[in-house]
Each structure stands twice: as structure tokens, then as C-alpha cells.
Design an enzyme around this catalytic site. Structure first.
Site, short mmCIF file in Angstrom:
data_model
loop_
_atom_site.label_atom_id
_atom_site.label_comp_id
_atom_site.label_asym_id
_atom_site.label_seq_id
_atom_site.Cartn_x
_atom_site.Cartn_y
_atom_site.Cartn_z
N CYS A 1 -5.59 -7.48 -0.37
CA CYS A 1 -4.69 -6.92 0.64
C CYS A 1 -5.24 -5.59 1.18
CB CYS A 1 -3.34 -6.64 -0.02
SG CYS A 1 -1.95 -7.43 0.78
N HIS A 2 -5.07 -5.37 2.47
CA HIS A 2 -5.50 -4.10 3.07
C HIS A 2 -4.48 -3.00 2.76
CE1 HIS A 2 -7.30 -7.30 5.52
NE2 HIS A 2 -8.30 -6.47 5.67
N MET B 1 3.12 -9.54 3.08
CA MET B 1 2.89 -9.32 1.65
C MET B 1 3.72 -8.13 1.15
SD MET B 1 1.17 -11.84 0.77
CE MET B 1 1.40 -11.36 -0.93
N GLU B 2 3.90 -7.12 2.01
CA GLU B 2 4.71 -5.97 1.61
C GLU B 2 6.17 -6.40 1.43
OE1 GLU B 2 2.17 -5.86 3.62
OE2 GLU B 2 0.97 -4.22 2.81
N ASP C 1 14.87 -6.78 -15.60
CA ASP C 1 14.71 -5.76 -16.66
C ASP C 1 16.07 -5.18 -17.06
OD1 ASP C 1 13.32 -3.89 -18.35
OD2 ASP C 1 13.68 -2.37 -16.82
#
Lengths: 163, 163, 163, 163, 163, 163
Positions: free
Chosen positions: E79-80, E114-115, E129
């Protein structure tokens, strides 16, 4: 090469893995690594002059090396994140080069040679960054382990036939 | 050495700084760097065999190099955090060594030679990590810029007298 | 308080968000922040003596500040990851304190006051770390923006009634 | 100042180092630190109103503080990367300020006062980030250790003459 | 499958690379992704009750998602590292699940799906969690892109036959 | 739901905290998690063909998963930074999906299910990144813990009624 030689970081099918060290015992381990910035005498003079009050260049590279050691598990994919209990980075200015030596120490379940090597490489990269406007051809040579102490495999000293 | 030679990353009092590049123009810049893992023929054979299906060792080192390029501003204290628009890392297996070549490309306000150098150094460290159980004396040699393109200072090619 | 006063980083329902700045224009922006390490005259003397050749303490804190500026988006949850085109960190030794000043510059879509403030705070924390064995009561005071330049809201100078 | 007073984080030649703690014993250690956001009553009112359902502002700052504690070895150059076994961050809204208190706990070889201080400073920076559109002059004051427990040097409580 | 179908992130020899996007133009791009925490009605009730003053659980997950988006280039090897100009993360409590939606926006040379996906996944992990002591079997389902806008390839909306 | 059910990561007032585990004993703990990339048969064929010499795609995702496990405390706000002594990530190609399984092991004071889950999620995100040009609708399903071993609460196996 013996038949049993293999890469420990890949399994029998070739898949990468972080090797399980949970059964290894906690013990004090130490590693010393070294390397060399190869540049020009002009640059070495500039770094030497920087040895005056407030001259930060070598300090920047030393901090880069110490912090680089802490970044080792972020950089080396299969490296364990371990406790790091002591790091030193030293420089010696010579004619056309800067000798870089780093030591790393831990009381944990695996060795710290990657931390010492990463300290040397990162300090070398930081030096190149600072001198590259004057010498764009500066290089890093001989990043290698000099000796390791502690752990199950015991002490190791770099053999003379591996310069 | 000319009188004007100085370390750009420290001010006249010697204090480190991140040099102001906000006035530089955005343009495409590229850098190619190289280095070499020096090890044994046994290790090179193991890496070559790893070139079979699912053999991950070289891929791990390649990923380490690409991600290392992205980590450059975290590692090099005075480096600018810049856009990184393309990175490649290649390996060539020779007799007792692995040649490492990395290229980095950006369209930003400063060059990417530190990113290319960091890719090479990180790939080299990852290789050492994977082969150190077989060859604890493996070293990284000749981490250096081969050429730079773009930016105000224009193109640069490594001079022949700097091996 | 006007009716329209609100926290920009939470929406009308109170949910945190990273504010959209994609429509803001790229322009040069600068911020200067300051703070103060409050300690003892003994510590200030030790830091001053460290101003000798190879004395790294202030350089370590300066590097911590510069790298801290780069870590800003990792530390401040709703901060944008932006280009950072120049950072300086300066120290002035006084009787029982160390004045810390940091400037940050960018050519991007949002301001850099958080980067300048983070540089000051991180440099201050690094100083405390180094002096805490001698003065465990050292503190950081007055971490604040002194002035901002550039961007749509224009220049801002700290008002005199806010010390 | 006694003759023996010195900065532990630099060696006799002034070079920075990560002090070796591998011989120290693992024991439970705890530190409490505090600080204060100084702002306007308007901002404190906004934060108080945010204490309604889904109001995230204080939660964002609390998370920033807890994660900041974990980032300590990335931020403080000579700090050891240690286990961190518990962190709390609390806020108390007063007239024109927000009191910030953080505690950190570990069972490791060195103390956690830097982790507690970093939690306070990071929470303070996150608060400034969220209120700066309303009060660009907000500042962080009095980032300091209140008390430490455990370890070889034993307990320490902030002396009354060091406010 | 057409003959020309291939994985863009590996070259013709199969080697991974960060694809060169330096020639792509800067434009506003946006992506929306979603996912779902699947848990028990008991847990959803606990999260709903947490919607009272000072209840931080959803805020913690929201911050995790926003910061996760910023960590994307650290997590996704090829990824950039790009500018990120706005991120939102929203939750909707249903009977036995929590719907997670994230949007990411940039003005840069490549897309932000992707972000957005990383924001959803990280928010989901943070929720697990926090609820795992009550429901150790909680899972994350359907992490997927809903739509993309901007860039050369234009807008994309998730087809109905891909749930 | 019993009366005592509550979220362990927030205190009685709802404030988030990193739970104190300093009194827990060091013991070997292990967790296995799984998930699934749902995509097209075309993509699975491309990944299978990539199983040829030098095909890096699955290796990139495996490295992403292993490094993701190490990033867990950076991503999950209230997670403890713990030692991580072993990580494996495996893929199984099926008709229209890739099964992802990860195991994590430690000898520390708290469990590693979050590390195993983060490895799965990160590997899944890395796979989506590499296939998204061919299948922009690929999704991640069923990220969940399969079993846990060690620690005070003892072993846990995913119940059959929670798929």
C-alpha cells in the site's frame, strides 16, 4: 553443506514463520556488530569539526542507531519483539571512513544480533543522509556481527577468514 | 574542500534540523540503490532451492525492503516524511552473494535516495536474519546510490571511481 | 460563549471524526510553539557542561523533538497525516529551566501547530528522561502555540493576556 | 551539587546510550504523573456538555494517553522498550482547566515514570487538538511525576517544595 | 476470466512491488466500507448501556478505527503511504451484532478503499478486545467495500449479487 | 446475562483503561484464529498460479499477518504490549475463497488471542489489496478465535453453536 542445513525461518513447505521460542529460557544475551561509512576525507573533516560544542551530526546518527535497534521487530518481518536492556553506538573517524560499532544486550528468550546489526545499519543510513549533499556517493560497508554471548548456543566470535 | 562545504542538516551553530523544503516544487523524482549480502555458497544454494513453490525467503526480504522504504522517516531522524509512489526490490543470486537492487519513485518536494537506500539495507538485514542460523558471519556490503533522476539538482550517476 | 461554539472534532451527535480537509487548498503554513523544562540549577549546570565536545544530551532532546513532530498523527488520534517540510527545535538554558522552542512548516492542506506542540512536548519528555536520575521532580510547563502563519484562517499571534 | 552528580544517559565522554538494565530484577513498579490543560471556561463547558451520551472528546484524549504510554520507547530516544501491564488516565474538569492524571504499572526491570508522563503529555496534546478551533491559546502545564513505587530505589513522593 | 487478468501487485515474474502511481493525477477520492461484529444480545446490551455519560467502549473502537486508517501503509505491505484527509467510523447496535461503517477521503494519487477497510477491521478488532471476556466467540463478518468515488476508474458501487 | 457481566476494559464509571495484569503469572499461552477471504474463482485461480517459483502474493499476505500480530498493541487501544514468541499464518485455497488460519504463542502475563485475530485480519486485508483490481468486491468473513490454551482461565474451544 550437510543434509540437515535449512533455513530456520521457513517450514518444510517453504512458508515463512516466526519461530517459536517460548520454551527457551530467559538469560542475558549480548551481541556486538560493526560497519563502516565509506566517504571522502572532506566529509570526515566536516564530521570532525562538528565535534565542537553543539555539533549534532554524530549525536543524530548515534540516536538513530539506538532507536533503530528498538525498531528491529518492525523492520525485520520474522524477528521477535523482545526486551532490549542496553544499547550503545560508537563512531571512530578515520581517513575516508567512519567505523560504526554497536552493542545490544537483553535478558530474554532469544539473541540480539539483529538489534545490533540494525543499530549499525540505521546509524550508517543516518550518516549518509547528513553527508549526501557533500558526498552523494557515500556507502555503507561490512555490516556484520563481531561476537555474540549468552543463550543456549553459547558464545560466538567472528572467524578470521570472514572479514 | 571548498570553503562553502558544510553539512546541510546542521545549522551554523551545529544544531540538527529538518531542512525546510516547503518552497521546492513537486516533481517526479527517482532513485536506484544497491547493496550485497555476502554469505556462503551453501546459503545461496538454500535460497535458490527456496525458489520452489511456496518458498518465501526472498519474498520476505523483498517485503521487508518495500516496507523499510516506507519506514524511512521513522528511522532517519532528519528525513522528511514524503509521499512514496512506487518501490521495487530485486535480488540476483550469485556464487557467494545476493545482489540487492531497489528503486524508489515519488512526485514530491524532495528526493528519494534515502528511501531506496533504506529498502536495500532493510532487505539485507532481513536476509541476514533468515540465514544467520546457517551462516552467522553473513554481512551487508556496498549499500550505495547508483543513480538519481529529477528534482532541481538534476540527474546524478555514480562515478566510476567510487565502486 | 457564542451559540455556535462547538468542538470541530466531534459531530452533532458527539462522535469523534477526522475532519474532512480534502477541499482545502495546499499552501505554506508555519507554526511556532514553546515550553519549558523546570528543574534545578544543578541540572542546568550539567546540561551546560554537556555543551562540550561529544556532549549529546541536548542533541538527543532535539532529535526527539524533530522525530516527535513526525510522530504527531500516530499520537493525536484525530490529526491528519500531513507532509512536514521543515522542523527546528531550539533550547535556551536559564537559571533553573530550559526554554524549548519548536517551529514546523508545511505546504499542505492543514496547519502544523500540533506538530510544533508535539515537538516541544517530546523534547521536554526526553529532557526529563535524561535528568530524572538527578532531579526526579523535573516538570514541563507552558506547552503552547506562540504563532501560526498561512492557511485560510490567516496569521495568529498568542495574545498577551494568555501567558 | 555533589561531585558525583552526572547524567546517567551519557557516558564519561558525553555519548548518549541506552543504560544497561539487564542485571536489574523483575519487580512490580508503578508511577503516577499529572498535568493540566489550561484553557477557557467556555472550552471546559463544551467538554462538560460532551459528557452526554456518545460524547467522545474526553474518551479520545483518554485513549490518546493510554496509547501514548505504549509509544514511550518510540518517542524517548534512550528509553527501554518495556512491558506495560496497566495504564489509567483520568480527567477532572475545573473552572478553566482540565486536570490530567495517569498511572502506569509494570512487572519489569525498570521504572515506568516516563510512560506515565508520556500518557499525560499525549492526553494533553489530544485535548489541545480538539479544542484549538475554539481556544487556540490552550496550553499544557505542570507535566510531572507525583509518585513512584517499587524497584531498587524504592518509593518516591513529590516533595512539597516542588509544585 | 480473460487472458489479461493478473495481479497488479506482482510483476510478470511474480515478484511483489509497490505499483508506481507517480503519473496519476491528484484528485479527490472517497471510499466507504462496512463490516459487522457478530456477538450475543448480552454484549449488545452492555454496549448500549455504555451509551451513558462517560461510557467509552464505542469511542475506543471509533478511535481505533480512525487510527487504524492512518496505520494502513504500515500494515498492508504494498500500500502507498498517502495523505488522508477525512475519516469517519460509525456503529449501529442491532440485536446480536454491531454494524460498522467507515468512510475515508483523500486528495491524492490513489484510492482509499484500503484505508476504509482497515478502519472497519481495526474497529472490529477493538470491539472484540473489549467484549471478549463476556463473549470469547465474537467474530467479524463481511468486511467489504460498499462504494468508491473519484479517480480515473470512476465510481464503483458494490453489486447486489455480492452480499 | 448474569448481574456481574460487565466490560472489563471500562471501569465502573465507564472510563476505558488498560487492565492491570502485573500480578498475573508468566506462563505459556497460545491462540488459534481463523477467517476467510471471499472472492471469485478467477482470483483463486490467479493466486494458485502464483504458487509457481517467485510468486509472492501469498508470501506477502503471510508476512503481513505475522507483522500485523506484532502491531497488535499499536492497533488495539487497550491491548497490552506483550512478548510474542511464535506466529504462523497459513492459507488454504478453496473454490471461491481463501481460508486463513493464524496461531500466536507467548510466555507472558496475558493471552494472545488478539494477536492471532489481528494476524488473520491483516493477512485478509493484504489479500484484498492484491486482488482488488481483479475483484473489487472481495470481502473478509468469519474472523474469530478457534481455541485458546494456557493462562489462568484455562483452555477454550469455540463452541459448535457459534459458527
Amino acid at each position: 553443506m550437510t543434509d540437515s542445513a535449512h533455513l530456520t525461518h521457513v517450514d518444510e513447505a517453504g512458508a515463512a514463520r516466526m519461530v517459536d521460542v517460548s520454551a527457551k529460557s530467559v538469560s542475558v544475551r549480548r551481541a556486538v556488530a560493526a560497519g563502516r561509512l565509506r566517504t571522502t576525507s572532506e566529509v570526515v573533516d566536516l564530521l570532525r569539526r562538528d565535534g565542537l560544542p553543539k555539533g549534532d551530526a554524530l549525536a543524530v546518527a548515534r540516536v538513530a542507531g539506538i532507536m533503530g535497534a528498538k525498531h528491529t521487530p518492525d523492520l525485520i518481518p520474522l524477528c521477535h519483539p523482545i526486551a532490549l536492556h542496553g544499547v550503545t553506538v560508537d563512531f571512530e573517524l578515520a581517513g575516508e571512513s567512519v567505523e560504526i560499532t554497536a552493542s545490544a544486550k537483553t535478558a530474554d528468550r532469544t539473541g540480539v544480533e539483529m538489534e545490533a546489526l540494525t543499530a549499525v545499519a540505521t546509524a550508517g543510513l543516518a550518516l549518509i543522509d547528513m553527508v549526501k549533499a557533500v558526498d552523494p556517493a557515500a556507502s555503507i560497508e561490512g555490516v556484520r556481527v563481531l561476537r555474540k554471548e549468552g543463550g543456549k548456543t553459547g558464545d560466538w566470535v567472528r572467524p578470521e577468514d570472514r572479514p
